[in-house]
Design an enzyme around this catalytic site. Structure first.
Site, PDB file in Angstrom:
ATOM      1  N   ASN A  50       1.244   0.015   6.596  1.00  0.00           N
ATOM      2  CA  ASN A  50       1.538  -0.976   5.335  1.00  0.00           C
ATOM      3  C   ASN A  50       2.315  -2.160   5.899  1.00  0.00           C
ATOM      4  O   ASN A  50       2.850  -2.221   6.907  1.00  0.00           O
ATOM      5  CB  ASN A  50       2.723  -0.415   4.357  1.00  0.00           C
ATOM      6  CG  ASN A  50       2.119   0.679   3.489  1.00  0.00           C
ATOM      7  OD1 ASN A  50       0.987   1.109   3.452  1.00  0.00           O
ATOM      8  ND2 ASN A  50       2.945   1.313   2.796  1.00  0.00           N
ATOM      9  N   GLY A  51       1.850  -3.433   5.106  1.00  0.00           N
ATOM     10  CA  GLY A  51       2.512  -4.564   5.845  1.00  0.00           C
ATOM     11  C   GLY A  51       1.582  -5.497   6.353  1.00  0.00           C
ATOM     12  O   GLY A  51       0.169  -5.214   6.220  1.00  0.00           O
TER      13      GLY A  51
ATOM     14  N   LYS B  18       9.486 -16.884 -20.505  1.00  0.00           N
ATOM     15  CA  LYS B  18       9.937 -15.038 -20.118  1.00  0.00           C
ATOM     16  C   LYS B  18      10.851 -14.708 -21.186  1.00  0.00           C
ATOM     17  O   LYS B  18      10.680 -13.660 -21.500  1.00  0.00           O
ATOM     18  CB  LYS B  18      10.522 -15.177 -18.867  1.00  0.00           C
ATOM     19  CG  LYS B  18       9.794 -15.035 -17.548  1.00  0.00           C
ATOM     20  CD  LYS B  18       9.105 -14.105 -17.197  1.00  0.00           C
ATOM     21  CE  LYS B  18       7.720 -13.954 -17.808  1.00  0.00           C
ATOM     22  NZ  LYS B  18       6.865 -14.861 -16.919  1.00  0.00           N
TER      23      LYS B  18
ATOM     24  N   HIS C 140      14.410 -37.300 -28.175  1.00  0.00           N
ATOM     25  CA  HIS C 140      13.008 -37.696 -28.991  1.00  0.00           C
ATOM     26  C   HIS C 140      12.910 -36.525 -29.888  1.00  0.00           C
ATOM     27  O   HIS C 140      11.819 -36.599 -30.807  1.00  0.00           O
ATOM     28  CB  HIS C 140      11.824 -37.732 -28.199  1.00  0.00           C
ATOM     29  CG  HIS C 140      12.029 -38.942 -27.328  1.00  0.00           C
ATOM     30  ND1 HIS C 140      12.115 -40.300 -27.697  1.00  0.00           N
ATOM     31  CD2 HIS C 140      12.149 -38.985 -26.000  1.00  0.00           C
ATOM     32  CE1 HIS C 140      12.063 -41.244 -26.393  1.00  0.00           C
ATOM     33  NE2 HIS C 140      12.281 -40.396 -25.660  1.00  0.00           N
TER      34      HIS C 140
ATOM     35  N   TRP D  80      -4.124  -1.395  -0.906  1.00  0.00           N
ATOM     36  CA  TRP D  80      -4.103  -2.900  -1.710  1.00  0.00           C
ATOM     37  C   TRP D  80      -4.290  -3.801  -0.699  1.00  0.00           C
ATOM     38  O   TRP D  80      -3.332  -4.246   0.035  1.00  0.00           O
ATOM     39  CB  TRP D  80      -2.802  -3.036  -2.595  1.00  0.00           C
ATOM     40  CG  TRP D  80      -2.795  -4.244  -3.080  1.00  0.00           C
ATOM     41  CD1 TRP D  80      -2.373  -5.547  -2.888  1.00  0.00           C
ATOM     42  CD2 TRP D  80      -3.114  -4.415  -4.673  1.00  0.00           C
ATOM     43  NE1 TRP D  80      -2.506  -6.476  -3.989  1.00  0.00           N
ATOM     44  CE2 TRP D  80      -3.084  -5.848  -4.819  1.00  0.00           C
ATOM     45  CE3 TRP D  80      -3.591  -3.718  -5.602  1.00  0.00           C
ATOM     46  CZ2 TRP D  80      -3.097  -6.267  -6.390  1.00  0.00           C
ATOM     47  CZ3 TRP D  80      -3.711  -4.319  -6.980  1.00  0.00           C
ATOM     48  CH2 TRP D  80      -3.686  -5.552  -7.082  1.00  0.00           C
TER      49      TRP D  80
ATOM     50  N   GLU E 120       8.592 -21.791 -17.970  1.00  0.00           N
ATOM     51  CA  GLU E 120       8.264 -20.516 -17.755  1.00  0.00           C
ATOM     52  C   GLU E 120       9.582 -19.801 -17.843  1.00  0.00           C
ATOM     53  O   GLU E 120       9.241 -18.532 -18.298  1.00  0.00           O
ATOM     54  CB  GLU E 120       8.080 -20.724 -16.135  1.00  0.00           C
ATOM     55  CG  GLU E 120       7.993 -19.304 -15.516  1.00  0.00           C
ATOM     56  CD  GLU E 120       6.981 -18.306 -15.996  1.00  0.00           C
ATOM     57  OE1 GLU E 120       6.036 -18.784 -16.956  1.00  0.00           O
ATOM     58  OE2 GLU E 120       7.254 -16.974 -15.789  1.00  0.00           O
TER      59      GLU E 120
ATOM     60  N   ARG F  72       1.118   1.475  -6.166  1.00  0.00           N
ATOM     61  CA  ARG F  72       1.346   0.496  -5.239  1.00  0.00           C
ATOM     62  C   ARG F  72       0.070  -0.015  -4.739  1.00  0.00           C
ATOM     63  O   ARG F  72      -0.166  -1.312  -4.181  1.00  0.00           O
ATOM     64  CB  ARG F  72       2.075   1.085  -4.280  1.00  0.00           C
ATOM     65  CG  ARG F  72       3.409   1.556  -4.364  1.00  0.00           C
ATOM     66  CD  ARG F  72       3.902   2.000  -3.118  1.00  0.00           C
ATOM     67  NE  ARG F  72       4.139   1.245  -2.050  1.00  0.00           N
ATOM     68  CZ  ARG F  72       5.058   0.635  -1.710  1.00  0.00           C
ATOM     69  NH1 ARG F  72       6.359   0.516  -2.541  1.00  0.00           N
ATOM     70  NH2 ARG F  72       5.099  -0.300  -0.641  1.00  0.00           N
TER      71      ARG F  72
ATOM     72  N   CYS G 275       0.846  -1.132  -0.004  1.00  0.00           N
ATOM     73  CA  CYS G 275      -0.204  -0.156   0.083  1.00  0.00           C
ATOM     74  C   CYS G 275       0.885   1.231   0.039  1.00  0.00           C
ATOM     75  O   CYS G 275       2.011   1.071   0.052  1.00  0.00           O
ATOM     76  CB  CYS G 275      -0.743  -0.084   1.210  1.00  0.00           C
ATOM     77  SG  CYS G 275      -1.896  -1.806   1.587  1.00  0.00           S
TER      78      CYS G 275
ATOM     79  N   LYS H 199      -1.262  -6.871 -20.727  1.00  0.00           N
ATOM     80  CA  LYS H 199      -1.263  -7.333 -19.050  1.00  0.00           C
ATOM     81  C   LYS H 199      -2.244  -8.231 -18.618  1.00  0.00           C
ATOM     82  O   LYS H 199      -2.211  -8.870 -17.984  1.00  0.00           O
ATOM     83  CB  LYS H 199      -1.172  -6.124 -18.127  1.00  0.00           C
ATOM     84  CG  LYS H 199      -1.076  -6.280 -16.506  1.00  0.00           C
ATOM     85  CD  LYS H 199       0.418  -7.086 -16.488  1.00  0.00           C
ATOM     86  CE  LYS H 199       0.671  -7.709 -15.115  1.00  0.00           C
ATOM     87  NZ  LYS H 199       1.617  -8.754 -15.327  1.00  0.00           N
TER      88      LYS H 199
ATOM     89  N   GLU I  32       8.854 -13.791 -24.609  1.00  0.00           N
ATOM     90  CA  GLU I  32       7.976 -12.525 -24.399  1.00  0.00           C
ATOM     91  C   GLU I  32       8.702 -11.176 -24.475  1.00  0.00           C
ATOM     92  O   GLU I  32       8.254 -10.297 -25.022  1.00  0.00           O
ATOM     93  CB  GLU I  32       7.472 -12.763 -22.692  1.00  0.00           C
ATOM     94  CG  GLU I  32       6.268 -13.295 -22.625  1.00  0.00           C
ATOM     95  CD  GLU I  32       5.779 -13.184 -21.096  1.00  0.00           C
ATOM     96  OE1 GLU I  32       6.588 -13.515 -20.369  1.00  0.00           O
ATOM     97  OE2 GLU I  32       4.658 -12.414 -21.003  1.00  0.00           O
TER      98      GLU I  32
HETATM   99  C1  F6R Z   1       3.636 -14.185 -18.854  1.00  0.00           C
HETATM  100  C2  F6R Z   1       2.255 -13.391 -18.709  1.00  0.00           C
HETATM  101  C3  F6R Z   1       1.090 -14.173 -19.076  1.00  0.00           C
HETATM  102  C4  F6R Z   1      -0.059 -14.299 -18.248  1.00  0.00           C
HETATM  103  C5  F6R Z   1      -1.238 -14.873 -18.874  1.00  0.00           C
HETATM  104  C6  F6R Z   1      -2.263 -15.206 -17.616  1.00  0.00           C
HETATM  105  O1  F6R Z   1       4.577 -13.230 -18.199  1.00  0.00           O
HETATM  106  O2  F6R Z   1       2.046 -12.371 -18.314  1.00  0.00           O
HETATM  107  O3  F6R Z   1       1.610 -15.532 -19.761  1.00  0.00           O
HETATM  108  O4  F6R Z   1       0.556 -15.306 -17.093  1.00  0.00           O
HETATM  109  O5  F6R Z   1      -1.909 -14.151 -19.633  1.00  0.00           O
HETATM  110  O6  F6R Z   1      -2.566 -14.226 -17.029  1.00  0.00           O
HETATM  111  P1  F6R Z   1      -3.279 -14.064 -15.603  1.00  0.00           P
HETATM  112  O7  F6R Z   1      -2.448 -14.532 -14.452  1.00  0.00           O
HETATM  113  O8  F6R Z   1      -3.718 -12.784 -15.152  1.00  0.00           O
HETATM  114  O9  F6R Z   1      -4.477 -14.813 -15.580  1.00  0.00           O
END
Ligand code: F6R
Length: 605
Positions: free
Chosen positions: A100-101, A485, A504, A76, A481, A27, A2, A600, A488
């Site tokens: 906060n915390g 990363k 394989h 938050w 993963e 935040r 927060c 996002k 992306e």
């Molecule tokens: C990877 C990324 C996406 C999300 C995916 C699911 O860095 O940002 O692969 O992980 O779109 O998003 P959420 O978790 O918001 O459902």
């Protein structure tokens, strides 16, 4: 995660508090509030929603805006849903404070107060602090001493700013949550981070863990954790507001990787006690008998959240004896899934709005399946739709590439495993959840121990066009993963594979132009097999980057991580993979926080 802002000076406090809160909204932004102190009176206005909602409410009120002392907060939510009651400041007849915390021992403090007939009225842990200060104020008749007494009882993370009627100073306390004092002539500011104050001052005192401070417009006194009066250095910070919001980091992504220890700590701290008891009762409202008799758990998610599910699958299965299926949302919605008799459905989503995860959740509900979600964004669609929701307390994730959400989701999934194991009277359950409490400091060490090596490595590797990521067992989903990363944000083609599958097919890709990143825990049951894979790569002139706590000569480079039990290794082993993607993208000059073609929150199919 927060935001706190406070002011004591000659100017009117209100404008400073509101502009500070607006700078801190990145935040947290589910509720906001302020308290203004006029002589012996404190007035508080707070509301659910954003700072703009607070501004509207203040404009409609008849609050005296001439106050020159005040505190403000943007929230938050951690304990208690977003609402005006749960918003900060929390106040009693004499005291008002922002926090906060997370107060880890709020349950025992609540009992202590209850025994004195003092009951809380909100769903927060913060109110407990206000009630404690108020209680001791009645006893000591002195705000400073009452504050010291109350703070001495708290366990957990906190940054607190408090004011009291009848006392012309503000009290501050800091432990594991940032709090800075901003200096200027005849005025003193306080905030949870410098971005709130950078337009007013460039001179800051960063309080240290255990510090308590008394401030007013022309005086600052600080005591350390032993209550010894101390002088703290003043630091000059000339950052722009934007840089300050990124905590001095170049990108939100790096800031968020650096925050992973805090995100995981916040997520587990108040849910596991010192004896290893996991408290998810309030959040998982599903009948315990049903949980005890589960015969299957179906996890549905997308992208990084899907990989968090895949990583936790063997842990849940091992410690609960329940079969776990992990499914990709976009596929699951067109699949007539054969649910079992006692099936729990878990949706994982950082944003809580992903259409491909939301739809399967609705479908499961329509079939009468019990649903639980793991979500970061409060009150999001998935959180509201599911029968029960456990929030990851990672704070807002701004970078499109998800990092701190992943480790926080893992923390929740591990807690669910240990909670069910506890219900099933599995003996080792408490010991395991205690181990989870050690994870935040291991994450922190991993970041500091590996960052420089990875930066140098990225400089050597950023021009390659293809990468292979390999792992076995619990390290396999990490390879997936890590590869996600990298693609992306660096736009380099990267494939994640179970190491044993290499022969394989993917081995055909190996040559001097395709480096392989191998994730291997030295105590994994198949470590020697992972090394054999490295031999196969080497004999085809492939370069090897090994992520492990043990150096291996076969690798061109080992990113050495701290030693950690195999079952808990994902929390640590993922950090270098995130950092490598970050630095490779940085050397390639990419727009890291907003990579091309990505959003996002993916709310469309
Ligand atoms: C990877 C990324 C996406 C999300 C995916 C699911 O860095 O940002 O692969 O992980 O779109 O998003 P959420 O978790 O918001 O459902």
């Amino acid at each position: 995660m927060c935001g706190i802002v406070g002011y004591s000076g000659d100017k009117k406090a209100l404008g400073i508090l509101l502009s500070g809160l607006q700078s801190l909204e990145y935040r947290g932004y589910d509720s906001a509030g302020i308290s203004l102190k006029n002589n012996n009176d404190i007035k508080t206005i707070k509301t659910k929603g954003k700072v703009t909602d607070l501004i509207t409410l203040i404009a409609e009120s008849n609050i005296n805006t001439s106050a020159t002392v005040g505190i403000g907060h943007t929230r938050w939510a951690t304990h208690g849903s977003p609402s005006s009651v749960n918003a900060h400041p929390h106040y009693t007849e004499h005291v008002s404070l922002v926090h906060n915390g997370i107060i880890e021992n709020y349950r025992s403090l609540e009992k202590f107060l209850k025994a004195k007939n003092i009951n809380k009225t909100t769903g927060t842990d913060t109110e407990i602090i206000a009630l404690l200060v108020d209680f001791y104020l009645k006893e000591h008749k002195d705000f400073k001493n009452a504050f010291f007494e109350a703070i001495g009882m708290l366990k957990g993370s906190f940054a607190i700013a408090a004011i009291s009627k009848g006392f012309d100073y503000m009290m501050l306390a800091k432990n594991e949550s940032p709090l800075v004092i901003g200096l200027s002539k005849n005025e003193t500011y306080v905030a949870s981070d410098v971005s709130a104050l950078i337009e007013y001052t460039h001179d800051f005192i960063f309080l240290e863990d255990g510090d308590v401070a008394l401030i007013n417009k022309d005086n600052i006194t600080i005591w350390d954790k032993d209550k010894k009066e101390v002088k703290r250095n003043t630091t000059k910070i000339e950052w722009s507001k934007e840089k300050a919001q990124k905590g001095g980091y170049k990108h939100f992504m790096l800031k968020e990787i650096a925050e992973e220890d805090e995100a995981v700590r916040n997520t587990i701290q108040s849910r596991i006690d010192e004896d290893g008891n996991v408290f998810l009762n309030d959040e998982i409202t599903i009948d315990k008998k049903f949980l005890k008799n589960l015969d299957r758990i179906t996890i549905v998610a997308c992208g990084t959240s899907f990989y968090a599910g895949l990583t936790a699958k063997p842990i849940i299965e091992k410690y609960t004896d329940i079969k776990v299926d992990v499914e990709i949302g976009s596929e699951f919605r067109y699949y007539d899934y054969p649910y079992s008799k006692n099936n729990l459905f878990i949706a994982i989503s950082q944003s809580g709005e992903t259409a491909d995860t939301k739809e399967p959740l609705k479908m499961a509900k329509s079939k009468g399946i019990k649903t639980l979600s793991i979500v970061n964004v409060k009150e999001s669609a998935i959180a509201r739709l599911s029968d029960s929701c456990i929030y990851t307390l990672a704070g807002p994730e701004i970078s499109v590439a998800s990092t701190k959400a992943f480790t926080s989701q893992l923390a929740v999934l591990y807690m669910i495993a240990f909670y069910i194991a506890q219900i099933k009277n599995y003996e080792a359950a408490k010991k395991l959840s205690k181990k989870l409490l050690e994870i935040p400091s291991l994450i922190k060490n991993t970041f500091s121990q590996t960052q420089e090596t990875i930066k140098q490595l990225a400089d050597q590797y950023y021009n390659y066009q293809n990468f292979l990521y390999l792992g076995r067992g619990i390290c396999y989903p990490l390879a997936l993963e890590g590869a996600l990363k990298l693609k992306e944000i660096s736009y380099i083609h990267a494939e994640g594979y179970p190491a044993g599958e290499m022969k394989h097919g993917p081995i055909a890709l190996i040559d001097e132009n395709t480096p392989t990143l191998v994730v291997a825990h030295p105590k994994e049951p198949f470590y020697s097999k992972s090394l054999s894979n490295c031999e196969e790569i080497k004999s085809r002139h492939g370069k090897i980057i090994l992520v492990s706590s043990k150096k291996a000569d076969i690798a061109d480079c080992t990113i050495e991580v701290p030693d950690i039990d195999y079952d808990f290794s994902p929390f640590v082993y993922i950090i270098p993979l995130q950092l490598l993607a970050y630095y490779v993208a940085l050397f390639r000059g990419n727009d890291i926080d907003q990579p091309r073609n990505l959003a996002k929150s993916v709310t469309v199919e």
